[in-house]
Design a protein around this motif. Structure first.
Motif, mmCIF file in Angstrom:
data_model
loop_
_atom_site.group_PDB
_atom_site.id
_atom_site.type_symbol
_atom_site.label_atom_id
_atom_site.label_comp_id
_atom_site.label_asym_id
_atom_site.label_seq_id
_atom_site.Cartn_x
_atom_site.Cartn_y
_atom_site.Cartn_z
ATOM 1 N N PRO A 100 23.761 39.092 60.634
ATOM 2 C CA PRO A 100 22.526 38.630 61.272
ATOM 3 C C PRO A 100 22.750 37.685 62.452
ATOM 4 C CG PRO A 100 22.316 38.531 58.887
ATOM 5 C CD PRO A 100 23.759 38.838 59.190
ATOM 6 N N VAL A 101 23.798 36.884 62.384
ATOM 7 C CA VAL A 101 24.081 35.976 63.500
ATOM 8 C C VAL A 101 24.564 36.775 64.703
ATOM 9 C CG1 VAL A 101 25.419 33.979 64.284
ATOM 10 C CG2 VAL A 101 24.594 34.080 61.926
ATOM 11 N N CYS A 102 25.424 37.749 64.470
ATOM 12 C CA CYS A 102 25.883 38.609 65.563
ATOM 13 C C CYS A 102 24.708 39.337 66.207
ATOM 14 C CB CYS A 102 26.911 39.624 65.063
ATOM 15 S SG CYS A 102 28.504 38.929 64.649
ATOM 16 N N ALA A 103 23.751 39.741 65.396
ATOM 17 C CA ALA A 103 22.596 40.485 65.899
ATOM 18 C C ALA A 103 21.710 39.631 66.809
ATOM 19 C CB ALA A 103 21.786 41.034 64.736
ATOM 20 N N LYS A 104 21.803 38.321 66.701
ATOM 21 C CA LYS A 104 21.004 37.437 67.552
ATOM 22 C C LYS A 104 21.501 37.414 68.992
ATOM 23 C CE LYS A 104 19.737 34.066 63.981
ATOM 24 N NZ LYS A 104 19.816 32.627 63.610
ATOM 25 N N LEU A 105 22.751 37.814 69.171
ATOM 26 C CA LEU A 105 23.347 37.764 70.511
ATOM 27 C C LEU A 105 23.193 39.108 71.208
ATOM 28 C CD1 LEU A 105 26.106 35.737 69.030
ATOM 29 C CD2 LEU A 105 25.164 35.066 71.222
ATOM 30 N N PRO A 106 23.029 39.088 72.513
ATOM 31 C CA PRO A 106 22.868 40.347 73.236
ATOM 32 C C PRO A 106 24.095 41.247 73.099
ATOM 33 C CG PRO A 106 22.768 38.448 74.743
ATOM 34 C CD PRO A 106 23.016 37.925 73.374
ATOM 35 N N ALA A 107 23.852 42.534 73.089
ATOM 36 C CA ALA A 107 24.943 43.506 72.966
ATOM 37 C C ALA A 107 25.940 43.372 74.106
ATOM 38 C CB ALA A 107 24.386 44.920 72.904
ATOM 39 N N THR A 108 25.496 42.841 75.232
ATOM 40 C CA THR A 108 26.368 42.711 76.398
ATOM 41 C C THR A 108 27.220 41.444 76.369
ATOM 42 O OG1 THR A 108 24.560 41.650 77.586
ATOM 43 C CG2 THR A 108 24.837 44.050 77.885
ATOM 44 N N ALA A 109 26.944 40.532 75.426
ATOM 45 C CA ALA A 109 27.732 39.298 75.329
ATOM 46 C C ALA A 109 29.155 39.653 74.900
ATOM 47 C CB ALA A 109 27.098 38.337 74.333
ATOM 48 N N THR A 110 30.125 38.995 75.517
ATOM 49 C CA THR A 110 31.517 39.406 75.277
ATOM 50 C C THR A 110 32.486 38.265 74.992
ATOM 51 O OG1 THR A 110 31.975 39.326 77.654
ATOM 52 C CG2 THR A 110 31.293 41.459 76.734
ATOM 53 N N HIS A 111 32.030 37.065 74.707
ATOM 54 C CA HIS A 111 33.015 35.999 74.537
ATOM 55 C C HIS A 111 33.868 36.228 73.286
ATOM 56 C CE1 HIS A 111 30.724 33.677 71.520
ATOM 57 N NE2 HIS A 111 29.651 33.975 72.226
ATOM 58 N N GLN A 112 35.002 35.560 73.237
ATOM 59 C CA GLN A 112 36.050 35.819 72.244
ATOM 60 C C GLN A 112 35.574 35.703 70.797
ATOM 61 O OE1 GLN A 112 39.114 36.993 72.714
ATOM 62 N NE2 GLN A 112 39.536 36.966 70.532
ATOM 63 N N GLU A 113 34.870 34.623 70.456
ATOM 64 C CA GLU A 113 34.449 34.455 69.069
ATOM 65 C C GLU A 113 33.452 35.523 68.647
ATOM 66 O OE1 GLU A 113 33.332 30.342 69.318
ATOM 67 O OE2 GLU A 113 35.108 29.775 68.181
ATOM 68 N N LEU A 114 32.600 35.937 69.551
ATOM 69 C CA LEU A 114 31.662 37.001 69.218
ATOM 70 C C LEU A 114 32.409 38.313 69.003
ATOM 71 C CD1 LEU A 114 28.843 38.077 68.748
ATOM 72 C CD2 LEU A 114 28.580 38.290 71.240
ATOM 73 N N ALA A 115 33.406 38.581 69.826
ATOM 74 C CA ALA A 115 34.213 39.791 69.635
ATOM 75 C C ALA A 115 34.910 39.757 68.270
ATOM 76 C CB ALA A 115 35.234 39.923 70.760
ATOM 77 N N GLU A 116 35.442 38.596 67.897
ATOM 78 C CA GLU A 116 36.082 38.455 66.582
ATOM 79 C C GLU A 116 35.066 38.654 65.458
ATOM 80 O OE1 GLU A 116 38.136 34.690 66.364
ATOM 81 O OE2 GLU A 116 39.157 35.060 68.272
ATOM 82 N N ALA A 117 33.883 38.095 65.633
ATOM 83 C CA ALA A 117 32.846 38.228 64.614
ATOM 84 C C ALA A 117 32.415 39.682 64.456
ATOM 85 C CB ALA A 117 31.644 37.347 64.970
ATOM 86 N N ARG A 118 32.206 40.357 65.562
ATOM 87 C CA ARG A 118 31.799 41.766 65.498
ATOM 88 C C ARG A 118 32.888 42.620 64.865
ATOM 89 N NH1 ARG A 118 28.861 41.812 71.412
ATOM 90 N NH2 ARG A 118 26.796 41.207 70.654
ATOM 91 N N ALA A 119 34.134 42.336 65.198
ATOM 92 C CA ALA A 119 35.235 43.091 64.603
ATOM 93 C C ALA A 119 35.299 42.852 63.095
ATOM 94 C CB ALA A 119 36.575 42.693 65.264
ATOM 95 N N LEU A 120 35.046 41.629 62.660
ATOM 96 C CA LEU A 120 35.063 41.324 61.232
ATOM 97 C C LEU A 120 33.908 42.031 60.514
ATOM 98 C CD1 LEU A 120 36.269 39.921 58.807
ATOM 99 C CD2 LEU A 120 35.022 37.846 59.447
ATOM 100 N N VAL A 121 32.729 42.036 61.118
ATOM 101 C CA VAL A 121 31.596 42.736 60.516
ATOM 102 C C VAL A 121 31.923 44.207 60.362
ATOM 103 C CG1 VAL A 121 29.197 43.491 60.890
ATOM 104 C CG2 VAL A 121 29.823 41.101 61.261
ATOM 105 N N THR A 122 32.526 44.803 61.373
ATOM 106 C CA THR A 122 32.915 46.220 61.312
ATOM 107 C C THR A 122 33.957 46.438 60.211
ATOM 108 O OG1 THR A 122 32.448 46.514 63.660
ATOM 109 C CG2 THR A 122 33.916 48.128 62.628
ATOM 110 N N ALA A 123 34.935 45.568 60.128
ATOM 111 C CA ALA A 123 35.986 45.695 59.114
ATOM 112 C C ALA A 123 35.436 45.533 57.706
ATOM 113 C CB ALA A 123 37.089 44.668 59.362
ATOM 114 N N LEU A 124 34.414 44.698 57.559
ATOM 115 C CA LEU A 124 33.815 44.479 56.235
ATOM 116 C C LEU A 124 32.978 45.659 55.795
ATOM 117 C CD1 LEU A 124 32.824 40.739 56.684
ATOM 118 C CD2 LEU A 124 34.633 41.627 55.216
ATOM 119 N N GLY A 125 32.625 46.489 56.781
ATOM 120 C CA GLY A 125 31.951 47.753 56.505
ATOM 121 C C GLY A 125 30.557 47.663 56.086
#
Length: 147
Positions: A122-147
């Motif tokens: 839900p926190v990742c979803a609050k940020l625009p899809a175009t946002a690209t900073h490092q912590e957001l990239a790490e967060a999105r990758a973790l969400v994907t890995a958690l499945g």
């Protein structure tokens, strides 16, 4: 540390709690958890004294990381949840993301992947899809890995 201590001795107070938080994070990364915790306590005291509550979520997050490094998962989880909640209440999305990412890593490491995903997604979803900073990239990758 020496430069910051000297600066604080001169009466410098602007952003001092956040600078102490940054020092605490560096100390923690260097394996000095006790020294890091002492710096967060100093930062909390200064935060209260000078009313710089804007950075409280980051200080609480660091306390959570430190407790985790010291082996107290319950205290770590408590602080990380508190940091995320306070950041959300302040509308401090970057601090909320940092706290949620730290909490999700703790939960995933404790074998609680679905909880980790429910905290972070839900926190990742609050940020625009175009946002690209490092912590957001790490967060999105973790969400994907958690499945």
């Amino acid at each position: 540390a020496e430069s910051l201590d000297h600066l604080l001795e001169t009466g410098f107070v602007t952003r001092a709690p956040m600078y102490l938080a940054m020092l605490a994070e560096a100390l923690l990364a260097d394996g000095q958890a006790d020294a890091a915790l002492a710096r967060t306590y100093d930062a909390q005291a200064r935060l209260e004294r000078y009313g710089e509550s804007w950075c409280r979520p980051e200080l609480v997050r660091l306390e959570g990381l430190i407790h985790g490094a010291l082996g107290d998962r319950a205290a770590a989880e408590f602080h990380l949840r508190a940091a995320a909640a306070e950041a959300a209440a302040q509308g401090a999305l970057t601090f909320e993301l940092r706290a949620a990412l730290s909490l999700a890593r703790l939960l995933a490491g404790a074998g609680r992947p679905s909880e980790a995903a429910s905290v972070l997604g839900p926190v990742c979803a609050k940020l625009p899809a175009t946002a690209t900073h490092q912590e957001l990239a790490e967060a999105r990758a973790l969400v994907t890995a958690l499945g």
